[in-house]
Write a protein that holds these residues in place. Structure first.
Motif, mmCIF file in Angstrom:
data_model
loop_
_atom_site.group_PDB
_atom_site.id
_atom_site.type_symbol
_atom_site.label_atom_id
_atom_site.label_comp_id
_atom_site.label_asym_id
_atom_site.label_seq_id
_atom_site.Cartn_x
_atom_site.Cartn_y
_atom_site.Cartn_z
ATOM 1 N N VAL A 28 9.427 -4.391 -4.845
ATOM 2 C CA VAL A 28 10.233 -3.404 -4.734
ATOM 3 C C VAL A 28 9.860 -2.049 -4.076
ATOM 4 C CG1 VAL A 28 11.861 -2.010 -6.262
ATOM 5 C CG2 VAL A 28 11.799 -4.505 -6.455
ATOM 6 N N LEU A 29 8.495 -1.803 -4.678
ATOM 7 C CA LEU A 29 7.730 -0.595 -4.353
ATOM 8 C C LEU A 29 7.415 -0.491 -3.043
ATOM 9 C CD1 LEU A 29 5.305 -0.050 -7.508
ATOM 10 C CD2 LEU A 29 7.523 1.581 -6.981
ATOM 11 N N ARG A 30 7.100 -1.589 -2.241
ATOM 12 C CA ARG A 30 6.809 -1.549 -1.065
ATOM 13 C C ARG A 30 8.032 -1.375 -0.023
ATOM 14 N NH1 ARG A 30 2.563 -6.634 0.301
ATOM 15 N NH2 ARG A 30 2.823 -5.548 2.546
ATOM 16 N N LYS A 31 9.052 -1.841 -0.532
ATOM 17 C CA LYS A 31 10.283 -1.565 0.197
ATOM 18 C C LYS A 31 10.738 -0.441 0.202
ATOM 19 C CE LYS A 31 13.435 -3.117 3.042
ATOM 20 N NZ LYS A 31 13.181 -3.445 4.278
ATOM 21 N N GLU A 32 10.804 0.313 -1.192
ATOM 22 C CA GLU A 32 11.517 1.509 -1.269
ATOM 23 C C GLU A 32 10.293 2.853 -0.753
ATOM 24 O OE1 GLU A 32 12.861 4.294 -5.120
ATOM 25 O OE2 GLU A 32 12.090 2.222 -5.558
ATOM 26 N N PHE A 33 9.196 2.628 -0.688
ATOM 27 C CA PHE A 33 8.241 3.682 -0.263
ATOM 28 C C PHE A 33 7.506 3.346 1.104
ATOM 29 C CE2 PHE A 33 8.566 4.332 -4.894
ATOM 30 C CZ PHE A 33 8.821 5.826 -4.892
ATOM 31 N N GLY A 34 8.012 2.229 1.830
ATOM 32 C CA GLY A 34 7.509 2.013 3.297
ATOM 33 C C GLY A 34 5.914 1.748 3.263
ATOM 34 N N LEU A 35 5.438 0.856 2.286
ATOM 35 C CA LEU A 35 4.133 0.670 1.945
ATOM 36 C C LEU A 35 3.809 -0.463 2.830
ATOM 37 C CD1 LEU A 35 3.507 1.263 -1.901
ATOM 38 C CD2 LEU A 35 3.397 2.965 0.073
ATOM 39 N N SER A 36 2.591 -0.472 3.447
ATOM 40 C CA SER A 36 2.017 -1.629 4.311
ATOM 41 C C SER A 36 1.108 -2.592 3.584
ATOM 42 C CB SER A 36 1.362 -1.300 5.608
ATOM 43 O OG SER A 36 0.406 -0.581 5.305
ATOM 44 N N LYS A 37 0.422 -1.881 2.753
ATOM 45 C CA LYS A 37 -0.461 -2.880 2.069
ATOM 46 C C LYS A 37 -0.566 -2.672 0.122
ATOM 47 C CE LYS A 37 -3.838 -2.358 5.637
ATOM 48 N NZ LYS A 37 -5.226 -2.017 5.904
ATOM 49 N N GLU A 40 -2.442 0.250 -1.378
ATOM 50 C CA GLU A 40 -1.673 1.621 -1.791
ATOM 51 C C GLU A 40 -1.264 1.918 -3.044
ATOM 52 O OE1 GLU A 40 -0.154 3.104 2.606
ATOM 53 O OE2 GLU A 40 0.398 1.066 2.280
ATOM 54 N N ILE A 41 -0.700 0.383 -3.378
ATOM 55 C CA ILE A 41 -0.259 0.497 -4.950
ATOM 56 C C ILE A 41 -1.235 0.805 -5.755
ATOM 57 C CG2 ILE A 41 1.451 -0.886 -6.544
ATOM 58 C CD1 ILE A 41 2.713 -1.861 -4.211
ATOM 59 N N LEU A 42 -2.181 -0.080 -5.630
ATOM 60 C CA LEU A 42 -3.262 -0.051 -6.538
ATOM 61 C C LEU A 42 -3.972 1.126 -6.482
ATOM 62 C CD1 LEU A 42 -5.006 -3.491 -5.717
ATOM 63 C CD2 LEU A 42 -3.580 -3.053 -7.593
ATOM 64 N N LEU A 43 -4.264 2.013 -5.453
ATOM 65 C CA LEU A 43 -4.575 3.392 -5.561
ATOM 66 C C LEU A 43 -3.858 4.240 -6.255
ATOM 67 C CD1 LEU A 43 -5.622 3.694 -1.815
ATOM 68 C CD2 LEU A 43 -7.328 3.776 -3.428
ATOM 69 N N LEU A 97 4.374 5.533 -12.022
ATOM 70 C CA LEU A 97 3.710 5.196 -10.716
ATOM 71 C C LEU A 97 4.689 5.560 -9.639
ATOM 72 C CD1 LEU A 97 1.671 3.952 -9.249
ATOM 73 C CD2 LEU A 97 2.824 1.710 -9.375
ATOM 74 N N LYS A 98 6.109 5.627 -9.781
ATOM 75 C CA LYS A 98 6.907 6.143 -8.698
ATOM 76 C C LYS A 98 6.738 7.763 -8.505
ATOM 77 C CE LYS A 98 10.708 2.971 -8.518
ATOM 78 N NZ LYS A 98 12.129 2.770 -8.447
ATOM 79 N N ILE A 137 -2.709 15.596 9.713
ATOM 80 C CA ILE A 137 -3.043 14.819 8.942
ATOM 81 C C ILE A 137 -2.662 13.251 9.408
ATOM 82 C CG2 ILE A 137 -2.362 13.638 6.629
ATOM 83 C CD1 ILE A 137 -3.577 16.392 6.360
ATOM 84 N N THR A 138 -3.469 12.177 9.405
ATOM 85 C CA THR A 138 -3.347 10.897 9.966
ATOM 86 C C THR A 138 -3.222 9.800 8.591
ATOM 87 O OG1 THR A 138 -5.633 10.574 10.117
ATOM 88 C CG2 THR A 138 -4.354 11.526 12.114
ATOM 89 N N SER A 139 -3.388 10.516 7.366
ATOM 90 C CA SER A 139 -3.279 9.198 6.342
ATOM 91 C C SER A 139 -1.899 9.274 5.810
ATOM 92 C CB SER A 139 -4.398 9.435 5.601
ATOM 93 O OG SER A 139 -4.214 8.602 4.370
ATOM 94 N N PRO A 140 -1.183 8.273 5.758
ATOM 95 C CA PRO A 140 0.253 8.427 5.001
ATOM 96 C C PRO A 140 0.176 8.777 3.551
ATOM 97 C CG PRO A 140 0.094 6.562 6.577
ATOM 98 C CD PRO A 140 -1.239 7.061 6.379
ATOM 99 N N SER A 141 -1.166 8.147 2.897
ATOM 100 C CA SER A 141 -1.264 8.308 1.637
ATOM 101 C C SER A 141 -1.705 9.591 0.987
ATOM 102 C CB SER A 141 -2.104 7.024 1.168
ATOM 103 O OG SER A 141 -3.519 7.216 1.744
#
Length: 222
Positions: A28-37, A40-43, A97-98, A137-141
């Motif tokens: 759900v988080l990867r879909k909602e926030f457009g995460l690829s890995k 990124e959630i663990l960070l 987390l959100k 800035i080139t880092s999405p995180s």
């Protein structure tokens, strides 16, 4: 030159990688926030855990050093936009987390209507179109501070700097609704699978009980 520096992970890995609830939540988080890995959630989770652990320790620390550390931590979280002025340590413990994921530059670019979707925001950033002030800035995180949030924009030389660019046509509301529907579908799918698995286990246990009772009856007749 000396020995190369040994790089350490900036996040704590999951205690158990195969927990159904965690897997569904990450989807759900990867879909909602457009995460690829998943990293990124663990960070973001490690960042949140770090300051929650500090807050728990400082609740019981009433020394002068404890007050100093508390002030420094609250100032930093306030600059990051995670708490407001006058917040207490209880407010730090209530951060989710959100809330951390919302402070990423990728999320803010989408929330400000500067792109059509979270994935497109990620593309604009990695393709070097986005700047904060005069810094590329080139880092999405990248975590935005409150000051940096007001300086977020596109490079003057980029074609995306024009609000009339076809890729910046404002359809963010429709896209957000579509993402919300997909997130709800993922959640419903996880719940349905859980019910089917639970039902299957129940049916198998009932069938086993019937077989045992039949065997007992047969043994009694013999």
């Amino acid at each position: 030159m000396g020995d190369p520096k040994k790089l350490k992970k900036k996040y704590d890995p999951a205690a158990h990688p195969w927990i159904r609830g965690v897997i569904e939540e990450n989807k759900v988080l990867r879909k909602e926030f457009g995460l690829s890995k998943k990293r990124e959630i663990l960070l973001a989770g490690s960042f949140l855990k770090k300051y929650k652990d500090i807050a728990k320790r400082l609740i019981a620390d009433h020394t002068a050093q404890g007050e100093k550390e508390k002030t420094q931590m609250m100032d930093k979280l306030q600059r990051c936009g995670l708490i407001t002025a006058g917040s207490s340590l209880d407010n730090v413990l209530s951060i989710q987390l959100k809330d951390v994921l919302e402070r990423r530059i990728q999320s803010q670019l989408f929330r400000k209507g500067m792109c059509r979707s979270m994935k497109q925001a990620r593309q604009f950033i990695t393709h070097r179109h986005v700047i904060i002030g005069k810094k590329e800035i080139t880092s999405p995180s990248h975590m935005l501070t409150v000051v940096e949030e007001s300086q977020l924009g596109f490079k003057p030389a980029s074609t995306l700097a024009s609000a009339e660019h076809p890729e910046r046509v404002s359809i963010a509301k429709n896209t957000a609704k579509e993402i919300k529907k997909e997130v709800e579908a993922i959640r419903r799918g996880g719940q349905d699978r859980g019910r089917r698995n639970f039902g299957g286990r129940g049916n198998s246990s009932r069938g086993q009980g019937r077989r045992e009772s039949q065997q007992n009856k047969t043994g009694g007749k013999a």
